[in-house]
Design an enzyme around this catalytic site. Sequence first.
Site, mmCIF file in Angstrom:
data_model
loop_
_atom_site.group_PDB
_atom_site.id
_atom_site.type_symbol
_atom_site.label_atom_id
_atom_site.label_comp_id
_atom_site.label_asym_id
_atom_site.label_seq_id
_atom_site.Cartn_x
_atom_site.Cartn_y
_atom_site.Cartn_z
ATOM 1 N N THR A 8 -7.997 -5.552 -5.598
ATOM 2 C CA THR A 8 -7.836 -6.430 -6.850
ATOM 3 C C THR A 8 -6.686 -7.713 -6.599
ATOM 4 O OG1 THR A 8 -6.434 -5.052 -8.291
ATOM 5 C CG2 THR A 8 -8.870 -4.934 -8.487
ATOM 6 N N GLN B 162 -4.207 -10.248 -4.134
ATOM 7 C CA GLN B 162 -4.610 -11.553 -3.536
ATOM 8 C C GLN B 162 -5.430 -11.160 -2.167
ATOM 9 O OE1 GLN B 162 -1.790 -15.215 -2.132
ATOM 10 N NE2 GLN B 162 -1.421 -13.441 -0.729
ATOM 11 N N ALA C 150 -2.577 -1.733 -1.087
ATOM 12 C CA ALA C 150 -2.044 -1.492 -2.198
ATOM 13 C C ALA C 150 -0.338 -1.241 -2.073
ATOM 14 C CB ALA C 150 -2.521 -0.137 -2.921
ATOM 15 N N SER D 113 5.669 -5.560 6.176
ATOM 16 C CA SER D 113 6.155 -6.747 5.515
ATOM 17 C C SER D 113 7.484 -7.375 6.493
ATOM 18 C CB SER D 113 6.293 -6.534 4.269
ATOM 19 O OG SER D 113 7.323 -7.649 3.761
ATOM 20 N N GLU E 127 9.604 -8.585 5.030
ATOM 21 C CA GLU E 127 10.777 -8.338 4.077
ATOM 22 C C GLU E 127 11.518 -6.884 4.968
ATOM 23 O OE1 GLU E 127 11.853 -9.906 1.525
ATOM 24 O OE2 GLU E 127 13.246 -8.250 0.691
ATOM 25 N N TYR F 252 11.935 -2.714 -2.258
ATOM 26 C CA TYR F 252 10.630 -2.730 -1.606
ATOM 27 C C TYR F 252 10.871 -2.718 -0.038
ATOM 28 C CZ TYR F 252 6.885 -5.570 -0.186
ATOM 29 O OH TYR F 252 5.760 -5.961 0.555
HETATM 30 P P1 NAP Z 1 -0.819 -8.022 -4.684
HETATM 31 O O1 NAP Z 1 -1.300 -9.476 -5.115
HETATM 32 O O2 NAP Z 1 0.389 -7.878 -5.553
HETATM 33 O O3 NAP Z 1 -1.896 -6.768 -4.768
HETATM 34 C C1 NAP Z 1 -1.178 -5.490 -4.937
HETATM 35 C C2 NAP Z 1 -2.219 -4.591 -5.116
HETATM 36 O O4 NAP Z 1 -1.811 -3.228 -5.109
HETATM 37 C C3 NAP Z 1 -3.384 -4.789 -6.267
HETATM 38 O O5 NAP Z 1 -4.471 -4.463 -6.080
HETATM 39 C C4 NAP Z 1 -2.577 -3.787 -7.259
HETATM 40 O O6 NAP Z 1 -3.449 -3.358 -8.190
HETATM 41 C C5 NAP Z 1 -2.254 -2.672 -6.319
HETATM 42 N N1 NAP Z 1 -1.584 -1.467 -6.671
HETATM 43 C C6 NAP Z 1 -0.454 -1.651 -7.123
HETATM 44 N N2 NAP Z 1 -0.041 -0.459 -7.637
HETATM 45 C C7 NAP Z 1 -0.882 0.617 -7.237
HETATM 46 C C8 NAP Z 1 -1.209 1.840 -7.231
HETATM 47 N N3 NAP Z 1 -0.059 2.810 -7.857
HETATM 48 N N4 NAP Z 1 -2.227 2.556 -6.816
HETATM 49 C C9 NAP Z 1 -3.170 1.704 -6.331
HETATM 50 N N5 NAP Z 1 -3.204 0.426 -6.243
HETATM 51 C C10 NAP Z 1 -1.850 -0.415 -6.705
HETATM 52 O O7 NAP Z 1 -0.340 -8.153 -2.818
HETATM 53 P P2 NAP Z 1 -0.619 -9.042 -2.064
HETATM 54 O O8 NAP Z 1 0.131 -10.150 -1.864
HETATM 55 O O9 NAP Z 1 -2.200 -9.103 -1.953
HETATM 56 O O10 NAP Z 1 -0.275 -8.210 -0.780
HETATM 57 C C11 NAP Z 1 -0.964 -7.309 -0.165
HETATM 58 C C12 NAP Z 1 -0.244 -6.229 0.509
HETATM 59 O O11 NAP Z 1 0.257 -6.804 1.513
HETATM 60 C C13 NAP Z 1 1.057 -5.433 -0.293
HETATM 61 O O12 NAP Z 1 1.107 -4.118 0.303
HETATM 62 C C14 NAP Z 1 2.191 -6.423 0.043
HETATM 63 O O13 NAP Z 1 3.255 -5.533 -0.491
HETATM 64 C C15 NAP Z 1 2.072 -6.607 1.543
HETATM 65 N N6 NAP Z 1 2.516 -7.970 1.975
HETATM 66 C C16 NAP Z 1 2.301 -8.828 1.256
HETATM 67 C C17 NAP Z 1 2.767 -10.316 1.749
HETATM 68 C C18 NAP Z 1 2.566 -11.467 1.213
HETATM 69 O O14 NAP Z 1 3.055 -12.432 1.503
HETATM 70 N N7 NAP Z 1 1.462 -11.644 0.406
HETATM 71 C C19 NAP Z 1 3.652 -10.339 3.032
HETATM 72 C C20 NAP Z 1 3.759 -8.951 3.635
HETATM 73 C C21 NAP Z 1 3.164 -7.874 3.146
HETATM 74 P P3 NAP Z 1 -3.551 -4.017 -9.604
HETATM 75 O O15 NAP Z 1 -4.237 -5.460 -9.435
HETATM 76 O O16 NAP Z 1 -3.981 -3.325 -10.612
HETATM 77 O O17 NAP Z 1 -2.157 -4.636 -10.101
HETATM 78 O O1 G4F Z 2 7.826 -15.609 -3.608
HETATM 79 P P1 G4F Z 2 8.854 -14.451 -3.501
HETATM 80 O O2 G4F Z 2 9.176 -13.518 -4.542
HETATM 81 O O3 G4F Z 2 8.464 -13.650 -2.150
HETATM 82 P P2 G4F Z 2 9.565 -12.676 -1.256
HETATM 83 O O4 G4F Z 2 10.448 -12.010 -2.030
HETATM 84 O O5 G4F Z 2 9.656 -13.443 -0.145
HETATM 85 O O6 G4F Z 2 8.385 -11.399 -1.285
HETATM 86 C C1 G4F Z 2 6.885 -11.673 -0.778
HETATM 87 O O7 G4F Z 2 6.830 -11.767 0.696
HETATM 88 C C2 G4F Z 2 7.136 -10.755 1.537
HETATM 89 C C3 G4F Z 2 6.982 -10.967 3.025
HETATM 90 O O8 G4F Z 2 8.374 -11.292 3.314
HETATM 91 C C4 G4F Z 2 6.149 -9.560 1.014
HETATM 92 F F1 G4F Z 2 6.162 -8.332 1.439
HETATM 93 C C5 G4F Z 2 6.177 -9.420 -0.658
HETATM 94 O O9 G4F Z 2 5.222 -8.576 -1.121
HETATM 95 C C6 G4F Z 2 5.974 -10.861 -1.462
HETATM 96 O O10 G4F Z 2 4.758 -11.088 -1.071
HETATM 97 O O11 G4F Z 2 10.266 -15.233 -3.250
HETATM 98 C C7 G4F Z 2 10.522 -15.971 -2.002
HETATM 99 C C8 G4F Z 2 11.895 -16.597 -2.280
HETATM 100 C C9 G4F Z 2 13.104 -15.487 -2.259
HETATM 101 O O12 G4F Z 2 14.378 -15.812 -1.401
HETATM 102 C C10 G4F Z 2 13.398 -15.944 -3.765
HETATM 103 O O13 G4F Z 2 14.753 -15.395 -3.959
HETATM 104 O O14 G4F Z 2 11.921 -17.457 -3.191
HETATM 105 C C11 G4F Z 2 13.177 -17.465 -3.766
HETATM 106 N N1 G4F Z 2 13.037 -17.641 -5.314
HETATM 107 C C12 G4F Z 2 13.755 -18.576 -5.965
HETATM 108 N N2 G4F Z 2 13.604 -18.717 -7.148
HETATM 109 C C13 G4F Z 2 12.175 -17.141 -6.205
HETATM 110 C C14 G4F Z 2 12.246 -17.492 -7.432
HETATM 111 N N3 G4F Z 2 11.278 -16.266 -6.236
HETATM 112 C C15 G4F Z 2 10.564 -15.688 -7.531
HETATM 113 N N4 G4F Z 2 9.804 -14.820 -7.075
HETATM 114 N N5 G4F Z 2 10.913 -16.360 -8.459
HETATM 115 C C16 G4F Z 2 11.641 -17.437 -8.741
HETATM 116 O O15 G4F Z 2 11.980 -18.180 -9.680
#
Ligand code: NAP
Ligand code: G4F
Length: 344
Positions: free
Chosen positions: A11, A13, A84, A132, A134, A156
Site C-alpha cells: 500500500t 509508494q 514494509a 536504505s 540512511e 530508523y
Molecule cells: P512507505 O510509502 O512509507 O510505505 C511503507 C509501507 O509499509 C506501507 O505499505 C505501510 O502500510 C507498510 N507498513 C508499515 N508498517 C507495517 C507493519 N507493521 N506491517 C506491515 N506493513 C507495514 O515507504 P516507501 O517509500 O514505499 O518505501 C518502501 C521501503 O523502502 C521501506 O522499507 C522504506 O524504509 C525503504 N526505503 C525507501 C526509500 C525512499 O526514498 N522511498 C529509500 C530507501 C529505502 P500502511 O499503508 O498501512 O501504512
Molecule cells: O524527505 P525526508 O523525510 O527523507 P529522509 O529523511 O532522507 O528519509 C527518506 O529517505 C531514506 C533514504 O535515504 C529512506 F530510507 C527513508 O525511508 C525515507 O524515505 O527528509 C530529507 C531531508 C532531511 O535531511 C530532512 O531533515 O529533508 C530535510 N527536511 C527539511 N525540512 C525535512 C523537512 N524533511 C521532512 N520530512 N520534513 C521537513 O519539513
Amino acid sequence: MQRRALITGVTGQDGSYLAELLVAKGYEVHGLRRRSSTFGNERIDHLVDVGDTAVRLHYGDLADGNGLVRLIREIRPHEVYNLAAQSHVRVSFDQPTYTADVTAVGTLRLLEAIRDVQDDTGQQIRFYQASSSEMFGKVVETPQRETTPFHPRSPYGVAKVYGHWITVNYRESYDLHASCGILFNHESPRRGETFVTRKITRAATRIKVGLQDKLHLGNLDAKRDWGFAGDYVEAMWLMLQQDTPDDYVVSTDELHTVSEFCEKAFGRLGLDYREHVVVDPRYFRPAEVDLLLGDSSKARRRLGWQPQVSFEQLVDMMVDADLELAHRERSVSRGVVGRERIAA
Ligand code: NAP
Ligand code: G4F
C-alpha cells in the site's frame, strides 16, 4: 508457469509501483496489508478488483510472525519483496521501539517464515530487502557505494542496518537467494505527504491556488540524491532475476539541496519560495544526515539498470500532479484559505 510474488508494504509508494510492474510482467501478485479503520488502498485501487490481473490483498503485519508463516505457506511465492517498514526518519525518533520492532525484527520474522516454508516444501523463495542509504548516515566517504561502512544517525537507520545484516546473514547461513537494494531517496506523485519533496510540492501548489500561504520546513541545506520511484522498483526486480544474490546501491549519482528542490518546485509555478518558506526548528532532527550521494555503478554494470527520469523531470511531474489535486481541493473548499497541513 506463472510466477507468484508477495509484496509487503504494497500500500506504500514503492509497493504500488512494484505491484504495477509485476502485474505487467504477468506475475500473480499478492500484497500484505495492515488492518486500518480506513481503507488505505488509494495507491493500489486501480490494481485490486480488476479481474484476473488483480493484486490479491491479505491482512497481516510484520509484527505478527505466525501470520507471516501462515501466509507464505498459503501463497507459496517464488519471490518476496520486503518493502514494509516504519519508514519515516523523523518519526523514528518519536517511536524508536516500534520502529525497531517493525523495521528491524519484522525483517527477521519474514526471513524465518521463508526459511520455514522453504525447508518444508523444498521450493526456493527469492527475497528482496529494502535497505536504505540512511544506513550511511554520517558518511565516511562520498559518494557512497556497497563497501562504504555504515554509521546510521536515527533509530530508523539503525533498524535498517539490522534488517540489512540479518538478510546477509541468512544468505550466508542458509543459502537463501536474498538480495538487499541500498536505495537512495526516491520520490513520485505517490510519495507520502510528510516526506520533504512531497511536502514541498503539495504546499507550493496549494499556495499557487490560494489554499495556504506559508510552508514550514526544517533543514534546507540537507543534500540528497533524489530519483523516481518508478525507476527504482525495476532495480528491485532485476536483483531477484540474477543467478547469484547480492547487494546493490541504487541511485541517480546526483546531488541536490532541499532549497534547490524548493526553488525548482515553486519556480515551475512562477513563485519565489523565499517568500513562502519559513524555517521551523520543530522539523530539525536530533541527529541529521547532511549528505547522501550514491555511486550506482555496480547496479548499472551488473543489472543493466539506469534511471530514466531526471531531477528536473521528477520535480515537474510531482508539481503537475499536485497542482491538479490542489485545483480539485479548491473546488471542494470553494476557495476558503485553509491552514497549513501538519507534517513531520
Ligand atoms: P512507505 O510509502 O512509507 O510505505 C511503507 C509501507 O509499509 C506501507 O505499505 C505501510 O502500510 C507498510 N507498513 C508499515 N508498517 C507495517 C507493519 N507493521 N506491517 C506491515 N506493513 C507495514 O515507504 P516507501 O517509500 O514505499 O518505501 C518502501 C521501503 O523502502 C521501506 O522499507 C522504506 O524504509 C525503504 N526505503 C525507501 C526509500 C525512499 O526514498 N522511498 C529509500 C530507501 C529505502 P500502511 O499503508 O498501512 O501504512
Ligand atoms: O524527505 P525526508 O523525510 O527523507 P529522509 O529523511 O532522507 O528519509 C527518506 O529517505 C531514506 C533514504 O535515504 C529512506 F530510507 C527513508 O525511508 C525515507 O524515505 O527528509 C530529507 C531531508 C532531511 O535531511 C530532512 O531533515 O529533508 C530535510 N527536511 C527539511 N525540512 C525535512 C523537512 N524533511 C521532512 N520530512 N520534513 C521537513 O519539513
